[in-house]
Design an enzyme around this catalytic site. Structure first.
Site, PDB file in Angstrom:
ATOM      1  N   TYR A   1      72.573  97.930 -29.073  1.00 16.95           N
ATOM      2  CA  TYR A   1      72.527  97.532 -30.491  1.00 16.95           C
ATOM      3  C   TYR A   1      73.270  98.569 -31.310  1.00 16.95           C
ATOM      4  O   TYR A   1      73.121  99.771 -31.057  1.00 16.95           O
ATOM      5  CB  TYR A   1      71.079  97.419 -30.991  1.00 16.95           C
ATOM      6  CG  TYR A   1      70.741  95.992 -31.336  1.00 16.95           C
ATOM      7  CD1 TYR A   1      71.298  95.411 -32.476  1.00 16.95           C
ATOM      8  CD2 TYR A   1      69.915  95.219 -30.529  1.00 16.95           C
ATOM      9  CE1 TYR A   1      71.028  94.091 -32.796  1.00 16.95           C
ATOM     10  CE2 TYR A   1      69.643  93.902 -30.831  1.00 16.95           C
ATOM     11  CZ  TYR A   1      70.198  93.347 -31.971  1.00 16.95           C
ATOM     12  OH  TYR A   1      69.957  92.039 -32.287  1.00 16.95           O
TER      13      TYR A   1
ATOM     14  N   GLU B   1      74.025  98.143 -35.143  1.00 12.69           N
ATOM     15  CA  GLU B   1      74.227  97.672 -36.527  1.00 12.69           C
ATOM     16  C   GLU B   1      74.770  98.804 -37.378  1.00 12.69           C
ATOM     17  O   GLU B   1      74.368  99.957 -37.226  1.00 12.69           O
ATOM     18  CB  GLU B   1      72.899  97.167 -37.103  1.00 12.69           C
ATOM     19  CG  GLU B   1      72.502  95.821 -36.529  1.00 12.69           C
ATOM     20  CD  GLU B   1      71.157  95.341 -37.044  1.00 12.69           C
ATOM     21  OE1 GLU B   1      70.600  95.955 -37.958  1.00 12.69           O
ATOM     22  OE2 GLU B   1      70.665  94.333 -36.500  1.00 12.69           O
TER      23      GLU B   1
ATOM     24  N   ASP C   1      93.602  82.629 -43.801  1.00 11.16           N
ATOM     25  CA  ASP C   1      92.952  82.471 -42.499  1.00 11.16           C
ATOM     26  C   ASP C   1      94.076  82.230 -41.482  1.00 11.16           C
ATOM     27  O   ASP C   1      94.611  81.131 -41.382  1.00 11.16           O
ATOM     28  CB  ASP C   1      91.990  81.273 -42.569  1.00 11.16           C
ATOM     29  CG  ASP C   1      91.285  81.014 -41.250  1.00 11.16           C
ATOM     30  OD1 ASP C   1      91.680  81.619 -40.225  1.00 11.16           O
ATOM     31  OD2 ASP C   1      90.346  80.201 -41.237  1.00 11.16           O
TER      32      ASP C   1
ATOM     33  N   THR D   1      90.878  84.604 -35.854  1.00 18.42           N
ATOM     34  CA  THR D   1      90.177  84.652 -34.580  1.00 18.42           C
ATOM     35  C   THR D   1      91.006  85.557 -33.675  1.00 18.42           C
ATOM     36  O   THR D   1      92.175  85.840 -33.971  1.00 18.42           O
ATOM     37  CB  THR D   1      90.079  83.257 -33.908  1.00 18.42           C
ATOM     38  OG1 THR D   1      91.398  82.716 -33.811  1.00 18.42           O
ATOM     39  CG2 THR D   1      89.194  82.314 -34.698  1.00 18.42           C
TER      40      THR D   1
ATOM     41  N   LYS E   1      92.945  82.831 -29.966  1.00 17.51           N
ATOM     42  CA  LYS E   1      93.903  81.720 -29.909  1.00 17.51           C
ATOM     43  C   LYS E   1      95.272  82.295 -29.534  1.00 17.51           C
ATOM     44  O   LYS E   1      95.396  82.847 -28.435  1.00 17.51           O
ATOM     45  CB  LYS E   1      93.916  80.976 -31.241  1.00 17.51           C
ATOM     46  CG  LYS E   1      92.540  80.421 -31.648  1.00 17.51           C
ATOM     47  CD  LYS E   1      92.669  79.576 -32.887  1.00 17.51           C
ATOM     48  CE  LYS E   1      91.424  79.464 -33.717  1.00 17.51           C
ATOM     49  NZ  LYS E   1      90.365  78.626 -33.272  1.00 17.51           N
TER      50      LYS E   1
ATOM     51  N   ARG F   1      87.016  85.752 -27.236  1.00 16.15           N
ATOM     52  CA  ARG F   1      86.552  84.910 -28.347  1.00 16.15           C
ATOM     53  C   ARG F   1      85.934  85.811 -29.389  1.00 16.15           C
ATOM     54  O   ARG F   1      85.021  86.589 -29.098  1.00 16.15           O
ATOM     55  CB  ARG F   1      85.500  83.919 -27.865  1.00 16.15           C
ATOM     56  CG  ARG F   1      86.019  82.943 -26.838  1.00 16.15           C
ATOM     57  CD  ARG F   1      85.069  81.802 -26.699  1.00 16.15           C
ATOM     58  NE  ARG F   1      85.253  80.910 -27.821  1.00 16.15           N
ATOM     59  CZ  ARG F   1      86.123  79.898 -27.820  1.00 16.15           C
ATOM     60  NH1 ARG F   1      86.871  79.655 -26.770  1.00 16.15           N
ATOM     61  NH2 ARG F   1      86.236  79.124 -28.873  1.00 16.15           N
TER      62      ARG F   1
END
Ligand code: PLP
Length: 496
Positions: free
Chosen positions: A82, A84, A259, A288, A291, A297
């Site tokens: 973790y 954060e 985007d 992203t 692609k 991903r």
């Protein structure tokens, strides 16, 4: 349309560093043995997916084949941590290794795109857009409200000021590209949260040329006065002039958000430069990473310095703990994209799309906008008497994987559609060149020309059912296999 054709041999080993089949075989055989011991059906599905991907012509514009280095990085214990917060400023202890990979990904992203700031935590493109929306709202609506109330934190606002701020946050306007013109559902489509968060309006494309009409975008922006002007697309086959979009945004006091999820690889590989590179013009750019950029991903936000602090608050704003293993894989993919081979790859993506478009049009097919200057082609299948759904299914049956897509002012709506979207990033990763794409165009036209809609009981054409000519699927599959065999996916990778 001028083009330099890239022959397949020039990009036969498009991965950088070059793909080592023997090393990858050893790694994956061991991994599958370990996975199979825990749940053999998962190991089976992993094997089957490789076999399926190897055996079809993948033309889905949003998909690619990541390098084994990227894929292997994701299967590690970085997943178990973790972290954060941001680099050096975590809400958890012992995050030094996550700091290291996140810092690497950020540095590579900034260097690759020439961006003042990068945030690599978003788990996907949708998350990246959510971070961007809320960073813009925080910077432009929340911060001034805090300043007016002379407080530093939203927790210090009075109940009345908090209620007024919440109402202001929920009353902002966004202007983006219409879904059926090629925009994405996160750009204000009502079923998506973006359409529920913002008062939304959308610009389409010119009814005759099907091209983006900047004068119309300007007219709409002047009238609608959005807080956010979004540029970027999922299914528009042309370049966008981001210098003009920024001019429009500045004129109406909007924040320009781009985007570039689909075409980030073309920006990274310097196919889109000058006015067509969004990063210098947009206040905030999202993408992203999986692609055309050919990474894991995930998502990413790049921005100008004034939005950096707000973007870095993605967690806790809309995200939880970052995925250490995916940030590490982003660092690997971005390092790959900084190699000179990636520019060759990106150029080949665009050359291949040109070749595919030319081949389709030579056979009489109609393409939305009459061609392409990016990585995708939008084929109108109405001239074949088919819906997009029928075309998609007939092509898949024949070993050609595409996805159906609405065309501008689509008479068949978003479910059946009248188009198929064809993209070249994946096949280019396999080493396909312009001549191969020309052959693929012929195969597509042969299949669609040999597909008929089924006639329903009331005498009308079905929108989903179809019949392929006798033997057509098998003939096309075997022609596709010849092309695929000439350009093996992950050559030398043998799962045993
Ligand atoms: N933005 C655009 C332009 C896209 O095309 C997509 C995905 O198709 C997304 C955002 C969402 O990406 P993801 O599926 O990773 O959430």
């Amino acid at each position: 349309m001028t083009q330099t054709r890239t022959r397949s041999t020039e990009i036969a080993n498009a991965f950088a560093p070059p793909f080592d089949g023997q090393a990858a075989s050893a790694a994956y055989r061991s991994a599958l043995q370990v996975i199979g011991a825990a749940e053999p059906r998962v190991a089976d599905a992993i094997r089957a997916e490789l076999a399926d991907q190897r055996a079809s012509l993948k033309l889905i514009a949003s998909e690619n084949y990541a390098s084994p280095a990227v894929l292997l990085t994701m299967g590690t214990w970085l997943s178990d941590k973790y972290a954060e917060g941001t680099v050096g400023h975590r809400f958890y202890a012992a995050c030094q290794n996550i700091d290291a990979v996140e810092r690497l990904a950020v540095d590579h992203a900034r260097a690759l795109f020439g961006a003042p700031h990068a945030y690599v935590q978003p788990h996907s493109g949708i998350d990246a857009n959510l971070v961007a929306f809320w960073a813009i709202l925080a910077q432009r609506i929340e911060s001034p409200a805090l300043a007016r109330a002379s407080v530093k934190h939203v927790n210090d606002l009075s109940d009345a000021d908090w209620a007024a701020l919440r109402s202001a946050l929920g009353n902002q306007r966004m202007l983006g590209m219409a879904l059926d013109a090629g925009g994405h559902l996160t750009h204000g489509f009502r079923p998506n949260i973006s359409g529920k968060m913002f008062h939304q309006s959308s610009y389409g494309t010119d009814a005759h040329t099907e091209l983006l009409d900047y004068a119309e975008v300007r007219r709409m922006a002047r009238e609608f006065k959005p807080l956010i002007l979004i540029a970027g697309y999922s299914a528009y086959p042309r370049k966008v002039n981001f210098a003009v979009m920024r001019e429009i945004a500045d004129e109406v006091g909007a924040t320009l958000m781009v985007d570039m999820a689909h075409f980030a690889g073309l920006v990274a590989g310097k196919v889109f430069t000058g006015d067509f590179d969004p990063v210098p013009f947009a206040h905030v750019t999202t993408t992203t990473t999986h692609k055309s950029l050919r990474g894991p991903r995930g998502g990413m936000v790049l921005c100008q310095p004034e939005f950096a602090d707000a973007v870095d608050r993605g967690c806790p704003m809309v995200l939880g703990g970052p995925l250490g293993q995916v940030m590490a894989a982003k660092a690997v993919a971005l390092a790959e994209a900084r190699q000179p081979e990636f520019a060759t790859y990106a150029t080949a993506i665009a050359d291949n799309a040109h070749s595919l478009a030319d081949g389709l049009m030579r056979h009489g097919a109609r393409l939305v906008t009459g061609g392409t200057d990016n990585h995708l082609v939008l084929l109108d299948v109405t001239s074949f008497g088919l819906t997009g759904r029928q075309a998609e299914s007939a092509l898949v049956e024949s070993g050609i994987v595409t996805n159906r897509n609405a065309i501008p002012r689509d008479p068949n709506g978003a479910w059946y559609t009248s188009g198929v979207r064809l993209g070249t990033p994946a096949l280019t990763s396999r080493g396909f060149g312009a001549d191969d794409m020309d052959r693929v165009a012929t195969l597509i036209v042969e299949v669609l020309g040999d597909t008929r809609p089924t006639v329903t009981a009331d005498g009308s054409n079905s929108k989903a059912k179809y019949a392929l000519g006798e033997g057509r699927a098998a003939r096309t599959r075997s022609a596709a296999l010849e092309l695929l065999d000439a350009h093996p996916l992950y050559p030398g990778l043998d799962l045993g």
